[in-house]
Scaffold this motif. Structure first.
Motif, PDB file in Angstrom:
ATOM      1  N   LYS A  27       0.835  -1.210   0.000  1.00  0.00           N
ATOM      2  CA  LYS A  27       0.000   0.000   0.000  1.00  0.00           C
ATOM      3  C   LYS A  27       0.867   1.258   0.000  1.00  0.00           C
ATOM      4  N   ILE A  69      -6.548  -6.439   2.364  1.00  0.00           N
ATOM      5  CA  ILE A  69      -6.360  -6.532   3.814  1.00  0.00           C
ATOM      6  C   ILE A  69      -7.019  -5.389   4.578  1.00  0.00           C
ATOM      7  N   MET A 197       2.502  -8.425  11.730  1.00  0.00           N
ATOM      8  CA  MET A 197       2.942  -7.350  10.838  1.00  0.00           C
ATOM      9  C   MET A 197       4.429  -7.111  11.109  1.00  0.00           C
ATOM     10  N   SER A 198       4.979  -6.025  10.564  1.00  0.00           N
ATOM     11  CA  SER A 198       6.436  -5.814  10.682  1.00  0.00           C
ATOM     12  C   SER A 198       6.939  -5.931  12.122  1.00  0.00           C
ATOM     13  N   ARG A 213       1.553 -10.353   7.322  1.00  0.00           N
ATOM     14  CA  ARG A 213       1.340  -9.217   6.415  1.00  0.00           C
ATOM     15  C   ARG A 213       2.377  -8.153   6.742  1.00  0.00           C
ATOM     16  N   GLY A 215       4.713  -4.889   5.695  1.00  0.00           N
ATOM     17  CA  GLY A 215       4.882  -3.749   4.808  1.00  0.00           C
ATOM     18  C   GLY A 215       6.202  -3.036   5.013  1.00  0.00           C
ATOM     19  N   SER A 216       6.295  -2.256   6.085  1.00  0.00           N
ATOM     20  CA  SER A 216       7.445  -1.365   6.252  1.00  0.00           C
ATOM     21  C   SER A 216       8.788  -2.089   6.348  1.00  0.00           C
ATOM     22  N   ARG A 222       6.069   4.266   5.447  1.00  0.00           N
ATOM     23  CA  ARG A 222       5.123   4.941   4.559  1.00  0.00           C
ATOM     24  C   ARG A 222       4.951   6.393   4.991  1.00  0.00           C
TER      25      ARG A 222
HETATM   26  C1  LIG Z   1      -0.446  -1.701   6.644  1.00  0.00           C
HETATM   27  C2  LIG Z   1      -0.933  -3.017   7.120  1.00  0.00           C
HETATM   28  C3  LIG Z   1      -0.027  -4.045   7.437  1.00  0.00           C
HETATM   29  C4  LIG Z   1       1.477  -3.909   7.346  1.00  0.00           C
HETATM   30  O1  LIG Z   1       1.963  -3.078   8.340  1.00  0.00           O
HETATM   31  P1  LIG Z   1       3.546  -2.893   8.605  1.00  0.00           P
HETATM   32  O2  LIG Z   1       3.627  -2.483  10.012  1.00  0.00           O
HETATM   33  O3  LIG Z   1       4.017  -1.848   7.648  1.00  0.00           O
HETATM   34  O4  LIG Z   1       4.196  -4.204   8.328  1.00  0.00           O
HETATM   35  C5  LIG Z   1      -0.564  -5.261   7.845  1.00  0.00           C
HETATM   36  N1  LIG Z   1      -1.907  -5.460   7.947  1.00  0.00           N
HETATM   37  C6  LIG Z   1      -2.793  -4.490   7.649  1.00  0.00           C
HETATM   38  C7  LIG Z   1      -4.242  -4.782   7.780  1.00  0.00           C
HETATM   39  C8  LIG Z   1      -2.330  -3.243   7.232  1.00  0.00           C
HETATM   40  O5  LIG Z   1      -3.232  -2.287   6.943  1.00  0.00           O
END
Ligand SMILES: *Cc1c(COP(=O)(O)O)cnc(C)c1O
Length: 225
Positions: A27, A69, A197-198, A213, A215-216, A222
């Motif tokens: 994203k 997500i 998550m991260s 999941r 991202g960062s 971001r």
């Molecule tokens: C943005 C997001 C993530 C990833 O988050 P990070 O901390 O950047 O890894 C995971 N799950 C959902 C639902 C998100 O919106």
């Protein structure tokens, strides 16, 4: 190797002992960054906005598996119904019935996870435990034809307190196991538990996550939250 591909390899190395899928949460990130990950072998990507998901899917390789997500509005389901690999964020019965109807129109069975509210913040979406257990006995849900419910998703509280996070993950895993032990029709099967998550994916994996999941830690921070 690009930095993005490098980040992915080091995460894959860390999670090598777990049977888990890494979803690269792309994203807000541009297509060329996604392609760097894809060219390094990453195929699962997650987005949280329908418009962004649709436009990226149209211009990027067709064998990418797109995961929705983020919170999903019912009037936008039809835009992603034809191609989405898995919707992680089904948080109401009405949304589930909309996915069923859109799937029926295009003769596609759409994979969904039910999002469970495990965090202490009231802002996070999802079913609470009694709601979810009721849903699992609802005749409408038991007779879905164009939806496969393949598991659960949850987001932990945004906190540095690891004990809180682990408790929430453990609670979600217990709920997952409870539903898995029930006699459900074939379109309801607890195969995937999307959590982590991260900041917390190792804890999530230790608590039984099958999908993280991230991202960062892959794409960098971001510009907006
Ligand atoms: C943005 C997001 C993530 C990833 O988050 P990070 O901390 O950047 O890894 C995971 N799950 C959902 C639902 C998100 O919106």
């Amino acid at each position: 190797m690009s930095e993005i591909a490098n980040n992915i390899s080091s995460i894959l190395e860390k999670i090598n002992d777990y049977a888990a899928t890494l979803i690269a949460v792309s994203k807000t990130k541009p297509n060329d960054h996604i392609l760097e990950a894809y060219n390094g072998g990453q195929v699962d990507f997650g987005e949280n906005k329908v418009q962004e998901l649709v436009s990226k899917s149209e211009s990027l390789p067709s064998d990418i598996r797109w995961h929705m997500i983020g919170h999903l509005q019912r009037n936008k389901v039809k835009q992603i119904a034809p191609f989405v690999h898995l919707i992680h964020s089904v948080d109401s019965e009405r949304l589930l019935m909309t996915v069923e109807n859109e799937g029926k129109k295009i003769n596609r069975k759409i994979n969904c996870l039910l999002q469970v509210h495990i965090a202490s913040e009231s802002t996070k979406f999802g079913f609470d435990e009694p709601e979810l257990l009721n849903l699992m006995e609802d005749q409408k849900i038991l007779s879905l034809q164009n939806v496969s419910i393949v598991g659960l998703m949850g987001m932990a509280t945004f906190t540095d307190n690891k004990e809180i996070i682990k408790n929430e993950f453990t609670g979600l895993k217990a709920l997952f196991d409870q539903i898995a032990s029930r006699n459900t029709p074939p379109h309801i099967e607890m195969k995937e538990l999307s959590m982590g998550m991260s900041g917390d994916y190792i804890d999530a994996l230790n608590c039984g996550s099958t999908m993280i999941r991230v991202g960062s830690s892959i794409f960098g921070s971001r510009n907006y939250a």
